[in-house]
Design a protein around this motif. Structure first.
Motif, PDB file in Angstrom:
ATOM      1  N   UNK A 186      68.761  53.349 125.853  1.00  5.40           N
ATOM      2  CA  UNK A 186      68.160  52.497 124.831  1.00  5.40           C
ATOM      3  C   UNK A 186      67.485  51.322 125.523  1.00  5.40           C
ATOM      4  N   UNK A 187      66.156  51.322 125.572  1.00  4.67           N
ATOM      5  CA  UNK A 187      65.424  50.280 126.273  1.00  4.67           C
ATOM      6  C   UNK A 187      65.637  48.903 125.684  1.00  4.67           C
ATOM      7  N   UNK A 188      65.742  48.816 124.366  1.00  5.96           N
ATOM      8  CA  UNK A 188      65.955  47.524 123.713  1.00  5.96           C
ATOM      9  C   UNK A 188      67.307  46.943 124.103  1.00  5.96           C
ATOM     10  N   UNK A 189      68.335  47.794 124.144  1.00 10.46           N
ATOM     11  CA  UNK A 189      69.666  47.331 124.529  1.00 10.46           C
ATOM     12  C   UNK A 189      69.704  46.943 126.005  1.00 10.46           C
ATOM     13  N   UNK A 190      69.026  47.730 126.854  1.00  6.71           N
ATOM     14  CA  UNK A 190      68.968  47.417 128.282  1.00  6.71           C
ATOM     15  C   UNK A 190      68.299  46.067 128.506  1.00  6.71           C
ATOM     16  N   UNK A 191      67.212  45.826 127.781  1.00 11.01           N
ATOM     17  CA  UNK A 191      66.486  44.554 127.878  1.00 11.01           C
ATOM     18  C   UNK A 191      67.391  43.396 127.467  1.00 11.01           C
ATOM     19  N   UNK A 192      68.101  43.547 126.353  1.00  8.61           N
ATOM     20  CA  UNK A 192      68.985  42.493 125.871  1.00  8.61           C
ATOM     21  C   UNK A 192      70.112  42.217 126.862  1.00  8.61           C
ATOM     22  N   UNK A 193      70.650  43.281 127.490  1.00 12.32           N
ATOM     23  CA  UNK A 193      71.679  43.088 128.506  1.00 12.32           C
ATOM     24  C   UNK A 193      71.111  42.345 129.709  1.00 12.32           C
ATOM     25  N   UNK A 194      69.890  42.675 130.115  1.00 14.08           N
ATOM     26  CA  UNK A 194      69.227  41.949 131.211  1.00 14.08           C
ATOM     27  C   UNK A 194      69.075  40.471 130.886  1.00 14.08           C
ATOM     28  N   UNK A 195      68.761  40.180 129.629  1.00 11.02           N
ATOM     29  CA  UNK A 195      68.583  38.792 129.221  1.00 11.02           C
ATOM     30  C   UNK A 195      69.909  38.037 129.205  1.00 11.02           C
ATOM     31  N   UNK A 196      70.995  38.725 128.850  1.00 16.07           N
ATOM     32  CA  UNK A 196      72.319  38.115 128.985  1.00 16.07           C
ATOM     33  C   UNK A 196      72.604  37.810 130.447  1.00 16.07           C
ATOM     34  N   UNK A 197      72.234  38.731 131.318  1.00 12.87           N
ATOM     35  CA  UNK A 197      72.430  38.515 132.752  1.00 12.87           C
ATOM     36  C   UNK A 197      71.644  37.295 133.229  1.00 12.87           C
ATOM     37  N   UNK A 198      70.430  37.107 132.727  1.00  9.43           N
ATOM     38  CA  UNK A 198      69.638  35.943 133.119  1.00  9.43           C
ATOM     39  C   UNK A 198      70.306  34.638 132.700  1.00  9.43           C
ATOM     40  N   UNK A 199      70.908  34.637 131.521  1.00 10.29           N
ATOM     41  CA  UNK A 199      71.606  33.441 131.054  1.00 10.29           C
ATOM     42  C   UNK A 199      72.791  33.127 131.960  1.00 10.29           C
ATOM     43  N   UNK A 200      73.543  34.148 132.326  1.00 13.14           N
ATOM     44  CA  UNK A 200      74.685  33.950 133.235  1.00 13.14           C
ATOM     45  C   UNK A 200      74.197  33.476 134.595  1.00 13.14           C
ATOM     46  N   UNK A 201      73.116  34.064 135.097  1.00 12.46           N
ATOM     47  CA  UNK A 201      72.545  33.632 136.370  1.00 12.46           C
ATOM     48  C   UNK A 201      72.175  32.154 136.333  1.00 12.46           C
ATOM     49  N   UNK A 202      71.556  31.725 135.241  1.00 10.17           N
ATOM     50  CA  UNK A 202      71.152  30.326 135.089  1.00 10.17           C
ATOM     51  C   UNK A 202      72.362  29.402 135.143  1.00 10.17           C
TER      52      UNK A 202
END
Length: 311
Positions: free
Chosen positions: A188-204
């Protein structure tokens, strides 16, 4: 629906301080990834209007050059440079950032805006190691670019890193056990994208702890009418097109975070929406994880960097 659409922006903007963006950016260097269209192009244009030197990091040479000419014509600022780079090519991202640090005295602000949403599971083909493309672009590419540019960013006071993320991450719990979605069936590309965005928040959040000399932030642009939304989410676009924010409205908070003194005066590592700090978790969404898991993401990314760059 109420907050993320254009009506939400118009409501929030009534409380903006216009003077926050009355900034002279002359003599300062700003790097914006994905600056050839949509929100990235708007960010580059607004900073160029204020005299900043713009480094456009783009994948497509033709559209990048066209966007550069449009930005120069719109702002009468000749200090706009194009760097061609595909953010999903991990080795190329690393080499680009190392060379930039070697060739440039300083970088004042990095805006991580480039992203992708691919709806089938595809692997990179850079000849080193196959990495799932959404993860390679949105997470690993952002991680490599940011961490490798830190020597240039740390040469100046009040340098900043702004990452354009998405409210979609609010429904995702960080999952460090399947970073490349090998277990996601069906993909699911939409779910993968959202998980990536969660990862970006954690990285920040993690970067803010590790590098106190740089101001880190991330932001949600709301639902904006951009080429990426039209291409990657056609059904969503058709349903919501009359309610979507303009790309300029979507870019506003990123510009504010990149140049205003008000933004850099706030705590590092925060998540913003319409120039306000907001929570990274929804009530009762059960998306919180332990600090150990968040640190585990950073460790996994660091190990991947060593692998793909042959360090």
């Amino acid at each position: 629906m109420k907050e993320y659409t254009k009506s939400g922006y118009h409501s929030a903007s009534k409380h903006f301080h216009d003077g926050d963006l009355e900034v002279d950016c002359s003599g300062q260097h700003y790097m914006i990834t994905g600056a050839n269209s949509g929100i990235g192009k708007c960010i580059a244009t607004e900073i160029a209007k204020r005299g900043g030197t713009i480094h456009m990091v783009c994948r497509n040479p033709k559209t990048a050059q066209e966007a550069k000419c449009e930005i120069i014509n719109a702002t009468d600022n000749q200090n706009v440079m194009v760097h061609i780079l595909d953010m999903c090519d991990s080795r190329a991202v690393y080499n680009f950032a190392k060379n930039f640090c070697a060739e440039n005295d300083v970088l004042h602000t990095l805006v991580n805006n480039a992203g992708c949403m691919i709806n089938t599971r595809q692997l990179t083909t850079d000849g080193i190691v196959g990495i799932e493309k959404n993860f390679a672009t949105n997470t690993l590419g952002t991680y490599i670019l940011t961490t490798t540019l830190l020597p240039a960013l740390e040469k100046t006071e009040k340098s900043r890193v702004v990452t354009v993320t998405s409210g979609g991450m609010l429904v995702q719990k960080l999952n460090i056990n399947d970073l490349q979605f090998e277990k996601l069936d069906p993909f699911d590309g939409t779910m993968a994208y959202a998980q990536n965005k969660r990862q970006q928040v954690v990285m920040t959040e993690q970067w803010s702890k590790q590098h106190p000399g740089v101001h880190f932030s991330c932001m949600h642009p709301g639902w904006a009418d951009t080429p990426a939304v039209r291409t990657s989410m056609p059904e969503f676009y058709e349903k919501m097109k009359d309610r979507l924010r303009s790309a300029e409205e979507g870019a506003d908070t990123a510009v504010w975070l990149a140049i205003s003194s008000a933004a850099v005066g706030l705590a590092s590592g925060q998540f913003f929406q319409d120039r306000k700090e907001v929570s990274t978790h929804l009530p009762l969404a059960h998306t919180k994880v332990s600090h150990r898991e968040e640190e585990g993401l950073m460790s996994a990314l660091d190990n991947l960097v060593k692998k793909v760059t042959n360090l």
